[in-house]
Structures are given as C-alpha cells and as structure tokens.
Design a protein around this motif. Structure first.
Motif, PDB file in Angstrom:
ATOM      1  N   MET A  11       1.624   4.683   3.215  1.00 17.78           N
ATOM      2  CA  MET A  11       1.893   3.499   2.427  1.00 17.78           C
ATOM      3  C   MET A  11       3.005   3.791   1.420  1.00 17.78           C
ATOM      4  O   MET A  11       3.159   4.896   0.957  1.00 17.78           O
ATOM      5  N   SER A  12       3.722   2.716   1.108  1.00 21.53           N
ATOM      6  CA  SER A  12       4.811   2.882   0.162  1.00 21.53           C
ATOM      7  C   SER A  12       4.799   1.729  -0.842  1.00 21.53           C
ATOM      8  O   SER A  12       3.980   0.826  -0.752  1.00 21.53           O
ATOM      9  N   ASP A  13       5.724   1.788  -1.768  1.00 25.22           N
ATOM     10  CA  ASP A  13       5.854   0.726  -2.744  1.00 25.22           C
ATOM     11  C   ASP A  13       6.853  -0.303  -2.230  1.00 25.22           C
ATOM     12  O   ASP A  13       7.796   0.032  -1.519  1.00 25.22           O
ATOM     13  N   PHE A  14       6.650  -1.542  -2.594  1.00 25.94           N
ATOM     14  CA  PHE A  14       7.547  -2.615  -2.198  1.00 25.94           C
ATOM     15  C   PHE A  14       7.919  -3.376  -3.462  1.00 25.94           C
ATOM     16  O   PHE A  14       7.040  -3.826  -4.188  1.00 25.94           O
ATOM     17  N   THR A  15       9.214  -3.527  -3.722  1.00 25.29           N
ATOM     18  CA  THR A  15       9.684  -4.207  -4.922  1.00 25.29           C
ATOM     19  C   THR A  15      10.197  -5.598  -4.583  1.00 25.29           C
ATOM     20  O   THR A  15      10.996  -5.763  -3.670  1.00 25.29           O
ATOM     21  N   ILE A  16       9.717  -6.581  -5.326  1.00 22.94           N
ATOM     22  CA  ILE A  16      10.204  -7.948  -5.195  1.00 22.94           C
ATOM     23  C   ILE A  16      11.245  -8.146  -6.279  1.00 22.94           C
ATOM     24  O   ILE A  16      11.001  -7.848  -7.453  1.00 22.94           O
ATOM     25  N   ARG A  17      12.415  -8.644  -5.876  1.00 24.57           N
ATOM     26  CA  ARG A  17      13.535  -8.805  -6.802  1.00 24.57           C
ATOM     27  C   ARG A  17      14.090 -10.221  -6.758  1.00 24.57           C
ATOM     28  O   ARG A  17      13.906 -10.937  -5.787  1.00 24.57           O
ATOM     29  N   ARG A  18      14.808 -10.573  -7.810  1.00 24.26           N
ATOM     30  CA  ARG A  18      15.605 -11.801  -7.812  1.00 24.26           C
ATOM     31  C   ARG A  18      16.884 -11.524  -7.034  1.00 24.26           C
ATOM     32  O   ARG A  18      17.211 -10.373  -6.743  1.00 24.26           O
ATOM     33  N   ALA A  19      17.626 -12.580  -6.743  1.00 23.58           N
ATOM     34  CA  ALA A  19      18.888 -12.427  -6.018  1.00 23.58           C
ATOM     35  C   ALA A  19      19.869 -11.531  -6.771  1.00 23.58           C
ATOM     36  O   ALA A  19      20.663 -10.819  -6.161  1.00 23.58           O
ATOM     37  N   ASP A  20      19.797 -11.506  -8.110  1.00 29.48           N
ATOM     38  CA  ASP A  20      20.708 -10.676  -8.902  1.00 29.48           C
ATOM     39  C   ASP A  20      20.246  -9.223  -9.009  1.00 29.48           C
ATOM     40  O   ASP A  20      20.859  -8.409  -9.669  1.00 29.48           O
ATOM     41  N   GLY A  21      19.113  -8.911  -8.359  1.00 26.72           N
ATOM     42  CA  GLY A  21      18.607  -7.544  -8.353  1.00 26.72           C
ATOM     43  C   GLY A  21      17.560  -7.247  -9.413  1.00 26.72           C
ATOM     44  O   GLY A  21      16.980  -6.161  -9.428  1.00 26.72           O
ATOM     45  N   THR A  22      17.315  -8.197 -10.309  1.00 21.57           N
ATOM     46  CA  THR A  22      16.310  -8.008 -11.347  1.00 21.57           C
ATOM     47  C   THR A  22      14.935  -7.804 -10.720  1.00 21.57           C
ATOM     48  O   THR A  22      14.507  -8.580  -9.874  1.00 21.57           O
ATOM     49  N   GLU A  23      14.255  -6.763 -11.124  1.00 23.38           N
ATOM     50  CA  GLU A  23      12.928  -6.447 -10.595  1.00 23.38           C
ATOM     51  C   GLU A  23      11.889  -7.409 -11.165  1.00 23.38           C
ATOM     52  O   GLU A  23      11.814  -7.601 -12.377  1.00 23.38           O
ATOM     53  N   LEU A  24      11.092  -8.013 -10.276  1.00 26.12           N
ATOM     54  CA  LEU A  24      10.035  -8.931 -10.696  1.00 26.12           C
ATOM     55  C   LEU A  24       8.653  -8.316 -10.592  1.00 26.12           C
ATOM     56  O   LEU A  24       7.794  -8.554 -11.431  1.00 26.12           O
ATOM     57  N   PHE A  25       8.421  -7.535  -9.538  1.00 26.33           N
ATOM     58  CA  PHE A  25       7.084  -6.985  -9.306  1.00 26.33           C
ATOM     59  C   PHE A  25       7.180  -5.819  -8.341  1.00 26.33           C
ATOM     60  O   PHE A  25       7.926  -5.872  -7.367  1.00 26.33           O
ATOM     61  N   VAL A  26       6.418  -4.771  -8.612  1.00 25.11           N
ATOM     62  CA  VAL A  26       6.321  -3.639  -7.693  1.00 25.11           C
ATOM     63  C   VAL A  26       4.900  -3.608  -7.155  1.00 25.11           C
ATOM     64  O   VAL A  26       3.941  -3.510  -7.919  1.00 25.11           O
ATOM     65  N   ALA A  27       4.790  -3.719  -5.847  1.00 23.84           N
ATOM     66  CA  ALA A  27       3.481  -3.692  -5.191  1.00 23.84           C
ATOM     67  C   ALA A  27       3.260  -2.283  -4.641  1.00 23.84           C
ATOM     68  O   ALA A  27       3.871  -1.895  -3.654  1.00 23.84           O
ATOM     69  N   HIS A  28       2.423  -1.533  -5.309  1.00 27.69           N
ATOM     70  CA  HIS A  28       2.142  -0.159  -4.894  1.00 27.69           C
ATOM     71  C   HIS A  28       1.250  -0.177  -3.657  1.00 27.69           C
ATOM     72  O   HIS A  28       0.223  -0.846  -3.618  1.00 27.69           O
ATOM     73  N   GLY A  29       1.669   0.526  -2.634  1.00 25.84           N
ATOM     74  CA  GLY A  29       0.891   0.625  -1.407  1.00 25.84           C
ATOM     75  C   GLY A  29       1.066  -0.524  -0.440  1.00 25.84           C
ATOM     76  O   GLY A  29       0.396  -0.574   0.580  1.00 25.84           O
ATOM     77  N   ALA A  30       1.955  -1.453  -0.745  1.00 23.01           N
ATOM     78  CA  ALA A  30       2.186  -2.586   0.161  1.00 23.01           C
ATOM     79  C   ALA A  30       2.990  -2.124   1.373  1.00 23.01           C
ATOM     80  O   ALA A  30       3.968  -1.399   1.238  1.00 23.01           O
ATOM     81  N   GLU A  31       2.556  -2.554   2.529  1.00 19.84           N
ATOM     82  CA  GLU A  31       3.223  -2.148   3.765  1.00 19.84           C
ATOM     83  C   GLU A  31       4.336  -3.105   4.185  1.00 19.84           C
ATOM     84  O   GLU A  31       5.180  -2.747   4.992  1.00 19.84           O
ATOM     85  N   ASP A  32       4.306  -4.322   3.667  1.00 25.72           N
ATOM     86  CA  ASP A  32       5.329  -5.301   4.034  1.00 25.72           C
ATOM     87  C   ASP A  32       5.470  -6.334   2.928  1.00 25.72           C
ATOM     88  O   ASP A  32       4.732  -6.316   1.942  1.00 25.72           O
ATOM     89  N   VAL A  33       6.433  -7.239   3.112  1.00 25.70           N
ATOM     90  CA  VAL A  33       6.713  -8.242   2.083  1.00 25.70           C
ATOM     91  C   VAL A  33       5.531  -9.177   1.878  1.00 25.70           C
ATOM     92  O   VAL A  33       5.242  -9.580   0.752  1.00 25.70           O
ATOM     93  N   ARG A  34       4.835  -9.533   2.944  1.00 25.31           N
ATOM     94  CA  ARG A  34       3.677 -10.427   2.799  1.00 25.31           C
ATOM     95  C   ARG A  34       2.623  -9.801   1.890  1.00 25.31           C
ATOM     96  O   ARG A  34       2.113 -10.434   0.961  1.00 25.31           O
ATOM     97  N   ALA A  35       2.293  -8.552   2.120  1.00 30.58           N
ATOM     98  CA  ALA A  35       1.301  -7.859   1.293  1.00 30.58           C
ATOM     99  C   ALA A  35       1.781  -7.752  -0.151  1.00 30.58           C
ATOM    100  O   ALA A  35       0.994  -7.895  -1.087  1.00 30.58           O
TER     101      ALA A  35
END
Length: 84
Positions: free
Chosen positions: A1-25
């Motif tokens: 498992m890895s971390d998945f970061t959700i970002r805005r279009a400008d690259g600003t970090e919104l949320f880091v999902a630790h252990g998420a396997e994909d964007v849906r998770a």
C-alpha cells in the motif's frame, strides 16, 4: 500500500490518503474525514461506485471522470467542471 495525494489543478495539496491503493479509495477516505475537496483535480478519475455523500466537490475538475453508480446524495458539485 502507498499514499495517494489529492491536489488542486495548481498542485496545492488537499488531502493525503495513507494506504490508499487508488484514487477512488483516496477520495472516499477524504470524504469520510470531511476534507474539503473544493477545486480538486479529479479529471479522468475512476470514481465508479464511490461513496461521496456530503462531499464538497465545488469547483472540482471532474471532466472525463467515471461517476457511474457513485453515491452523490448531499454532495456539493456547484461550479464543478464535468464536461472538460
């Protein structure tokens, strides 16, 4: 498992999902945590069947995203780009 970061279009970090396997998770974890995903860049994301009830996706980039079967009750999609 890895971390998945959700970002805005400008690259600003919104949320880091630790252990998420994909964007849906990752998005489901963010929604469960009540993270503000306003302006999130989720273009071409596979969110099929995702539980997004109450999500703040206002202004999010969702063009090309697969939302089939997604549970969107109470989700804020105001100003979201759904068409590209």
């Amino acid at each position: 498992m890895s971390d998945f970061t959700i970002r805005r279009a400008d690259g600003t970090e919104l949320f880091v999902a630790h252990g998420a396997e994909d964007v849906r998770a990752a998005v489901e974890a963010a929604v469960k945590s009540r993270a503000n995903l306003s302006g999130a860049n989720l273009s071409r994301a596979n969110l099929s069947g995702a539980y997004l009830s109450g999500a703040n996706l206002s202004g999010a980039y969702l063009s090309g995203a697969n939302l089939s079967g997604a549970y969107l009750s109470g989700a804020n999609l105001f100003g979201a780009n759904l068409f590209g």
